[in-house]
Design a protein around this motif. Structure first.
Motif, PDB file in Angstrom:
ATOM      1  N   PRO A   1       0.798  -1.229   0.000  1.00 43.23           N
ATOM      2  CA  PRO A   1       0.000   0.000   0.000  1.00 43.23           C
ATOM      3  C   PRO A   1       0.833   1.283   0.000  1.00 43.23           C
ATOM      4  CG  PRO A   1      -0.126  -1.073   2.142  1.00 43.23           C
ATOM      5  CD  PRO A   1       0.559  -2.028   1.207  1.00 43.23           C
ATOM      6  N   GLN A   2       1.934   1.335   0.742  1.00 47.59           N
ATOM      7  CA  GLN A   2       2.734   2.573   0.788  1.00 47.59           C
ATOM      8  C   GLN A   2       3.418   2.843  -0.546  1.00 47.59           C
ATOM      9  OE1 GLN A   2       5.262   1.736   4.161  1.00 47.59           O
ATOM     10  NE2 GLN A   2       3.946   2.917   5.521  1.00 47.59           N
ATOM     11  N   THR A   3       3.972   1.810  -1.145  1.00 52.29           N
ATOM     12  CA  THR A   3       4.662   1.984  -2.421  1.00 52.29           C
ATOM     13  C   THR A   3       3.682   2.378  -3.508  1.00 52.29           C
ATOM     14  OG1 THR A   3       6.277   0.325  -1.722  1.00 52.29           O
ATOM     15  CG2 THR A   3       6.245   0.910  -4.057  1.00 52.29           C
ATOM     16  N   LEU A   4       2.533   1.724  -3.551  1.00 53.23           N
ATOM     17  CA  LEU A   4       1.540   2.069  -4.564  1.00 53.23           C
ATOM     18  C   LEU A   4       0.944   3.453  -4.327  1.00 53.23           C
ATOM     19  CD1 LEU A   4      -0.116  -1.407  -5.092  1.00 53.23           C
ATOM     20  CD2 LEU A   4       1.300  -0.132  -6.727  1.00 53.23           C
ATOM     21  N   ARG A   5       0.833   3.876  -3.077  1.00 50.84           N
ATOM     22  CA  ARG A   5       0.375   5.239  -2.775  1.00 50.84           C
ATOM     23  C   ARG A   5       1.388   6.254  -3.314  1.00 50.84           C
ATOM     24  NH1 ARG A   5      -2.672   8.259  -3.443  1.00 50.84           N
ATOM     25  NH2 ARG A   5      -4.292   7.020  -2.562  1.00 50.84           N
ATOM     26  N   ALA A   6       2.669   5.998  -3.088  1.00 50.19           N
ATOM     27  CA  ALA A   6       3.716   6.903  -3.585  1.00 50.19           C
ATOM     28  C   ALA A   6       3.698   6.958  -5.109  1.00 50.19           C
ATOM     29  CB  ALA A   6       5.079   6.456  -3.077  1.00 50.19           C
ATOM     30  N   LEU A   7       3.485   5.823  -5.749  1.00 53.48           N
ATOM     31  CA  LEU A   7       3.401   5.798  -7.208  1.00 53.48           C
ATOM     32  C   LEU A   7       2.156   6.548  -7.681  1.00 53.48           C
ATOM     33  CD1 LEU A   7       4.608   4.771  -9.865  1.00 53.48           C
ATOM     34  CD2 LEU A   7       3.289   2.665  -9.539  1.00 53.48           C
ATOM     35  N   ALA A   8       1.025   6.306  -7.040  1.00 48.02           N
ATOM     36  CA  ALA A   8      -0.221   6.986  -7.421  1.00 48.02           C
ATOM     37  C   ALA A   8      -0.088   8.495  -7.297  1.00 48.02           C
ATOM     38  CB  ALA A   8      -1.375   6.479  -6.555  1.00 48.02           C
ATOM     39  N   ASP A   9       0.661   8.950  -6.309  1.00 49.75           N
ATOM     40  CA  ASP A   9       0.848  10.388  -6.111  1.00 49.75           C
ATOM     41  C   ASP A   9       1.614  11.038  -7.263  1.00 49.75           C
ATOM     42  OD1 ASP A   9      -0.561  10.318  -3.749  1.00 49.75           O
ATOM     43  OD2 ASP A   9       1.223  10.345  -2.467  1.00 49.75           O
ATOM     44  N   GLN A  10       2.301  10.237  -8.078  1.00 51.20           N
ATOM     45  CA  GLN A  10       3.078  10.764  -9.206  1.00 51.20           C
ATOM     46  C   GLN A  10       2.323  10.717 -10.533  1.00 51.20           C
ATOM     47  OE1 GLN A  10       6.098  12.140  -8.587  1.00 51.20           O
ATOM     48  NE2 GLN A  10       5.625  11.632  -6.464  1.00 51.20           N
ATOM     49  N   LEU A  11       1.169  10.068 -10.545  1.00 51.15           N
ATOM     50  CA  LEU A  11       0.457   9.842 -11.803  1.00 51.15           C
ATOM     51  C   LEU A  11      -0.435  10.995 -12.193  1.00 51.15           C
ATOM     52  CD1 LEU A  11      -0.504   6.120 -11.292  1.00 51.15           C
ATOM     53  CD2 LEU A  11       1.419   7.046 -12.572  1.00 51.15           C
ATOM     54  N   PRO A  12      -0.632  11.213 -13.467  1.00 46.86           N
ATOM     55  CA  PRO A  12       0.068  10.541 -14.569  1.00 46.86           C
ATOM     56  C   PRO A  12       1.497  11.040 -14.653  1.00 46.86           C
ATOM     57  CG  PRO A  12      -1.309  12.280 -15.452  1.00 46.86           C
ATOM     58  CD  PRO A  12      -1.542  12.242 -13.952  1.00 46.86           C
ATOM     59  N   MET A  13       2.383  10.222 -15.189  1.00 50.48           N
ATOM     60  CA  MET A  13       3.783  10.625 -15.297  1.00 50.48           C
ATOM     61  C   MET A  13       4.370  10.167 -16.624  1.00 50.48           C
ATOM     62  SD  MET A  13       5.381   7.954 -12.463  1.00 50.48           S
ATOM     63  CE  MET A  13       7.078   8.363 -12.550  1.00 50.48           C
ATOM     64  N   ASP A  14       5.210  11.033 -17.204  1.00 55.24           N
ATOM     65  CA  ASP A  14       5.983  10.658 -18.380  1.00 55.24           C
ATOM     66  C   ASP A  14       7.213   9.917 -17.892  1.00 55.24           C
ATOM     67  OD1 ASP A  14       4.253  11.881 -20.221  1.00 55.24           O
ATOM     68  OD2 ASP A  14       5.250  13.814 -19.971  1.00 55.24           O
ATOM     69  N   LEU A  15       7.606   8.895 -18.633  1.00 58.81           N
ATOM     70  CA  LEU A  15       8.704   8.040 -18.198  1.00 58.81           C
ATOM     71  C   LEU A  15       9.811   7.977 -19.230  1.00 58.81           C
ATOM     72  CD1 LEU A  15       6.522   4.985 -17.120  1.00 58.81           C
ATOM     73  CD2 LEU A  15       7.410   6.769 -15.630  1.00 58.81           C
ATOM     74  N   ASP A  16      11.026   7.827 -18.755  1.00 61.04           N
ATOM     75  CA  ASP A  16      12.143   7.434 -19.597  1.00 61.04           C
ATOM     76  C   ASP A  16      12.309   5.941 -19.372  1.00 61.04           C
ATOM     77  OD1 ASP A  16      12.825   9.973 -20.617  1.00 61.04           O
ATOM     78  OD2 ASP A  16      13.971  10.440 -18.819  1.00 61.04           O
ATOM     79  N   LEU A  17      11.990   5.155 -20.393  1.00 67.47           N
ATOM     80  CA  LEU A  17      12.052   3.711 -20.259  1.00 67.47           C
ATOM     81  C   LEU A  17      13.437   3.192 -20.612  1.00 67.47           C
ATOM     82  CD1 LEU A  17       8.666   2.649 -21.877  1.00 67.47           C
ATOM     83  CD2 LEU A  17       9.196   2.983 -19.455  1.00 67.47           C
ATOM     84  N   HIS A  18      13.817   2.138 -19.920  1.00 72.25           N
ATOM     85  CA  HIS A  18      15.082   1.460 -20.175  1.00 72.25           C
ATOM     86  C   HIS A  18      14.797  -0.031 -20.232  1.00 72.25           C
ATOM     87  CE1 HIS A  18      17.232   5.174 -19.184  1.00 72.25           C
ATOM     88  NE2 HIS A  18      16.280   5.321 -18.282  1.00 72.25           N
ATOM     89  N   CYS A  19      15.576  -0.748 -21.005  1.00 75.11           N
ATOM     90  CA  CYS A  19      15.451  -2.196 -21.089  1.00 75.11           C
ATOM     91  C   CYS A  19      16.776  -2.809 -20.677  1.00 75.11           C
ATOM     92  CB  CYS A  19      15.073  -2.634 -22.493  1.00 75.11           C
ATOM     93  SG  CYS A  19      13.438  -2.063 -22.958  1.00 75.11           S
ATOM     94  N   ALA A  20      16.736  -3.638 -19.660  1.00 83.27           N
ATOM     95  CA  ALA A  20      17.952  -4.241 -19.113  1.00 83.27           C
ATOM     96  C   ALA A  20      18.251  -5.539 -19.852  1.00 83.27           C
ATOM     97  CB  ALA A  20      17.777  -4.495 -17.621  1.00 83.27           C
ATOM     98  N   LYS A  21      18.868  -5.464 -20.989  1.00 91.17           N
ATOM     99  CA  LYS A  21      19.107  -6.645 -21.812  1.00 91.17           C
ATOM    100  C   LYS A  21      20.111  -7.609 -21.179  1.00 91.17           C
ATOM    101  CE  LYS A  21      16.310  -5.499 -25.011  1.00 91.17           C
ATOM    102  NZ  LYS A  21      15.052  -6.148 -25.145  1.00 91.17           N
ATOM    103  N   ILE A  22      21.056  -7.123 -20.394  1.00 90.39           N
ATOM    104  CA  ILE A  22      22.025  -8.011 -19.749  1.00 90.39           C
ATOM    105  C   ILE A  22      21.435  -8.596 -18.473  1.00 90.39           C
ATOM    106  CG2 ILE A  22      24.277  -8.117 -18.610  1.00 90.39           C
ATOM    107  CD1 ILE A  22      25.179  -5.975 -20.653  1.00 90.39           C
ATOM    108  N   ALA A  23      20.750  -7.782 -17.684  1.00 93.75           N
ATOM    109  CA  ALA A  23      20.181  -8.238 -16.411  1.00 93.75           C
ATOM    110  C   ALA A  23      18.941  -9.101 -16.608  1.00 93.75           C
ATOM    111  CB  ALA A  23      19.852  -7.046 -15.527  1.00 93.75           C
ATOM    112  N   GLY A  24      18.345  -9.054 -17.777  1.00 92.09           N
ATOM    113  CA  GLY A  24      17.161  -9.851 -18.039  1.00 92.09           C
ATOM    114  C   GLY A  24      16.149  -9.096 -18.865  1.00 92.09           C
TER     115      GLY A  24
END
Length: 120
Positions: free
Chosen positions: A30-53
């Motif tokens: 609940p705390q983590t999702l509350r913190a995320l909800a407080d940022q929405l909507p949000m533009d993101l810089d996406l990254h793909c971890a091809k070595i880590a998975g």
């Protein structure tokens, strides 16, 4: 998702012409999702971890302790997690590199794993 309400049961993740519904586990994080909800909507810089998975990663502007901690090795494809040590949220779409880390499970993308693969 409005920031003055409890997190909804799902989140829509839109990128690269795809729309992925993520079912949220509001009881376990609940705390983590509350913190995320407080940022929405949000533009993101996406990254793909091809070595880590096979995962789509984005930075979040908060640092919180673990909730409902699981080993990252126990996280299945399509999982949505918060990785506190790196201050990232991650959407899994395949296998991960073996590493020792604890993460907060936030939910899962379910049937939308093919869309996550296309984004990644």
């Amino acid at each position: 998702m409005a920031s003055d309400q409890a997190p909804s049961a799902s989140l829509l993740f839109r990128a690269e012409g795809e729309c992925v519904e993520i079912r949220l586990d509001t009881a376990s994080a609940p705390q983590t999702l509350r913190a995320l909800a407080d940022q929405l909507p949000m533009d993101l810089d996406l990254h793909c971890a091809k070595i880590a998975g096979d995962q789509v990663i984005f930075h979040v502007p908060f640092a919180l302790p673990l909730e409902g901690a699981l080993s990252i090795n126990a996280i299945p494809p399509a999982a949505f997690i918060y990785y506190p040590e790196r201050q990232f949220c991650e959407l899994m779409f395949g296998d991960l590199q073996d590493e020792e880390a604890s993460v907060t499970p936030l939910g899962e993308a379910g049937a939308d794993i093919a869309a996550l693969r296309r984004i990644g």
